[in-house]
Scaffold this motif. Structure first.
Motif, short mmCIF file in Angstrom:
data_model
loop_
_atom_site.label_atom_id
_atom_site.label_comp_id
_atom_site.label_asym_id
_atom_site.label_seq_id
_atom_site.Cartn_x
_atom_site.Cartn_y
_atom_site.Cartn_z
N LEU A 13 62.59 46.05 -10.75
CA LEU A 13 63.56 45.94 -9.66
C LEU A 13 64.09 47.30 -9.24
N ASP A 14 64.37 48.15 -10.22
CA ASP A 14 64.85 49.49 -9.88
C ASP A 14 63.81 50.26 -9.07
N ALA A 15 62.55 50.16 -9.49
CA ALA A 15 61.47 50.85 -8.76
C ALA A 15 61.32 50.28 -7.35
N LEU A 16 61.41 48.97 -7.23
CA LEU A 16 61.30 48.37 -5.90
C LEU A 16 62.41 48.87 -4.98
N ARG A 17 63.61 48.91 -5.47
CA ARG A 17 64.73 49.32 -4.61
C ARG A 17 64.63 50.80 -4.23
N ARG A 18 64.19 51.62 -5.16
CA ARG A 18 64.03 53.05 -4.84
C ARG A 18 62.95 53.23 -3.77
N HIS A 19 61.87 52.49 -3.89
CA HIS A 19 60.78 52.63 -2.92
C HIS A 19 61.14 52.01 -1.57
N LEU A 20 61.89 50.92 -1.58
CA LEU A 20 62.35 50.35 -0.32
C LEU A 20 63.23 51.35 0.44
N GLU A 21 64.10 52.02 -0.28
CA GLU A 21 64.96 53.02 0.35
C GLU A 21 64.14 54.18 0.91
N LEU A 22 63.15 54.63 0.14
CA LEU A 22 62.29 55.71 0.62
C LEU A 22 61.53 55.29 1.87
N ALA A 23 60.95 54.09 1.84
CA ALA A 23 60.21 53.62 3.02
C ALA A 23 61.10 53.63 4.25
N ALA A 24 62.31 53.11 4.11
CA ALA A 24 63.23 53.07 5.26
C ALA A 24 63.57 54.48 5.72
N ASP A 25 63.78 55.39 4.79
CA ASP A 25 64.19 56.74 5.15
C ASP A 25 63.10 57.48 5.94
N ILE A 26 61.84 57.23 5.62
CA ILE A 26 60.77 57.93 6.34
C ILE A 26 60.26 57.16 7.55
N GLY A 27 60.81 55.95 7.75
CA GLY A 27 60.47 55.18 8.94
C GLY A 27 59.34 54.19 8.77
N SER A 28 59.01 53.83 7.52
CA SER A 28 57.95 52.85 7.29
C SER A 28 58.57 51.47 7.13
N SER A 29 57.94 50.47 7.72
CA SER A 29 58.45 49.10 7.63
C SER A 29 57.71 48.26 6.61
N ALA A 63 66.83 40.52 -0.11
CA ALA A 63 67.95 40.96 0.73
C ALA A 63 67.91 42.46 0.95
N ASP A 64 67.56 43.21 -0.10
CA ASP A 64 67.44 44.67 0.05
C ASP A 64 66.36 45.01 1.08
N ALA A 65 65.24 44.31 0.99
CA ALA A 65 64.15 44.56 1.93
C ALA A 65 64.60 44.29 3.36
N ARG A 66 65.28 43.17 3.57
CA ARG A 66 65.78 42.86 4.92
C ARG A 66 66.76 43.92 5.40
N ASP A 67 67.66 44.34 4.53
CA ASP A 67 68.65 45.34 4.92
C ASP A 67 67.99 46.66 5.32
N HIS A 68 66.90 47.01 4.65
CA HIS A 68 66.19 48.25 4.95
C HIS A 68 65.17 48.09 6.08
N GLY A 69 64.92 46.86 6.50
CA GLY A 69 63.91 46.63 7.52
C GLY A 69 62.49 46.90 7.02
N VAL A 70 62.26 46.60 5.74
CA VAL A 70 60.97 46.88 5.10
C VAL A 70 60.43 45.58 4.50
N ARG A 71 59.16 45.32 4.72
CA ARG A 71 58.52 44.13 4.16
C ARG A 71 57.68 44.52 2.94
N VAL A 72 57.83 43.80 1.85
CA VAL A 72 57.02 44.03 0.66
C VAL A 72 55.68 43.31 0.82
N LEU A 73 54.60 44.02 0.53
CA LEU A 73 53.24 43.49 0.68
C LEU A 73 52.50 43.58 -0.64
#
Length: 255
Positions: free
Chosen positions: A83-99, A122-132
Motif C-alpha cells: 500500500l505504501d508503494a502504491l501511494r508513493r507511485h500514485l503521487e509520482l504519476a500525478a506529479d509528472i502528469g501520467s494518468s 480513493a487515492d487513485a481517484r484523488d490523484h486522477g490516476v488509474r491502476v493497471l
C-alpha cells in the motif's frame, strides 16, 4: 484511431529530454516510463525534478502514458509495504502528469490483491490516476488478470502480447477477456530465445493481434516494449523506432 507510445525499457537510463527527443523525432506521441533504479523517473524524485519532468512532457507534446512500476499487487505478505508503494507511485504519476500506473500480479493471493486495490481506490481517484494490472508472471493470460481484478472496480488491464501467448491463450481469447477493462496494448516481438527483435521479424503473432484489435474496433493506445534492459546485445532501439512507426502504420490501415 490509435495513439502510439514506446517504453523506456528500450533505452535504459537515457535522460528524459533525450527520450522525449526520440519520441518527437519518430512520431511517437506517448511514453511508458519504467520506474526503477537508474532510470530518470522514480518515487524518490524531489519535487523540483517532478515539475521539470511534467513541463518537459508538455513542451515536447508527448503524453506520459503510464508509470511502469514493479509493484506486485498479489504478492504474499503484509499489505502495508504494498500500500505504501502504491501511494508513493500514485503521487509520482500525478506529479509528472501520467494518468496510469502499471503494477504486476506477482503472486497468487487474490484476496490480498483485491483488498489492496480497493484500499487505494480513493487515492487513485484523488490523484486522477488509474491502476493497471499487466498480463504477466503469475497471471499471464487475459482471463487470469480479468479474474484478479473483477472485484476491484476502476482497476484496468494492460495486454502484454507476449505472456498470454507463452501461456497458450489466443489473441482473440485475451481480447475477449480484457476488452471491458483494457487500458492499452503493449506490443513486442521476440526471437525464439525471447530476445527483442524488430516488430514483425520474430515469433509472436502480431498480425493476428492486429486483426483482433481491428475486428474489435479498438481505439486507444498501443505501446512498443522493447526489452533492451534485459538483452544488452540487442540492436539499439533508437535505430529501430522509425521502422517501428511504419510497422504500426499497417495496424492503423486495417481500421
Amino acid at each position: 484511431m490509435i495513439d502510439l507510445a514506446f517504453s523506456t525499457l528500450g533505452v535504459p537510463g537515457l535522460p528524459l529530454p533525450e527520450v522525449l527527443g526520440l519520441a518527437a523525432r519518430d512520431g511517437y506521441t506517448g511514453l511508458e516510463l519504467r520506474c526503477a533504479d537508474g532510470e530518470p523517473v522514480g518515487p524518490d524524485m524531489p519535487a523540483p525534478e517532478r515539475r521539470r519532468a511534467a513541463a518537459a512532457f508538455r513542451e515536447a507534446g508527448v503524453t506520459p502514458l503510464c508509470l511502469a512500476s514493479y509493484i506486485k499487487i498479489a504478492a504474499p505478505g503484509p499489505d502495508r509495504p504494498v500500500l505504501d508503494a502504491l501511494r508513493r507511485h500514485l503521487e509520482l504519476a500525478a506529479d509528472i502528469g501520467s494518468s496510469r500506473l502499471r503494477v504486476f500480479p506477482g503472486g497468487l493471493d487474490r484476496p490480498a490483491a483485491v483488498r489492496r486495490l480497493n484500499q487505494v481506490a480513493a487515492d487513485a481517484r484523488d490523484h486522477g490516476v488509474r491502476v493497471l494490472v499487466e498480463t504477466h508472471d503469475s497471471h499471464p493470460r487475459g482471463r487470469d488478470v480479468a479474474a484478479l481484478i473483477a472485484d476491484a472496480p476502476g482497476t484496468g488491464a494492460i495486454w502484454d502480447v507476449l505472456h498470454p501467448r507463452l501461456a497458450g491463450e489466443s489473441p482473440l481469447a485475451t481480447y475477449a477477456a480484457l476488452a471491458d477493462r483494457l487500458a492499452y496494448v503493449q506490443f513486442k516481438d521476440v526471437s525464439p530465445t525471447r530476445a527483442p527483435v524488430p516488430l514483425g521479424s520474430g515469433v509472436l503473432p502480431l498480425d493476428e493481434v492486429g486483426e483482433v484489435l481491428a475486428r474489435g474496433r479498438y481505439r486507444g493506445w498501443v505501446s512498443w516494449e522493447y526489452e533492451a534492459a534485459w538483452f544488452p546485445e540487442a540492436a539499439p532501439l533508437p535505430t529501430l523506432l522509425a521502422a517501428g512507426r511504419k510497422w504500426f502504420s499497417r495496424l492503423e490501415s486495417r481500421r
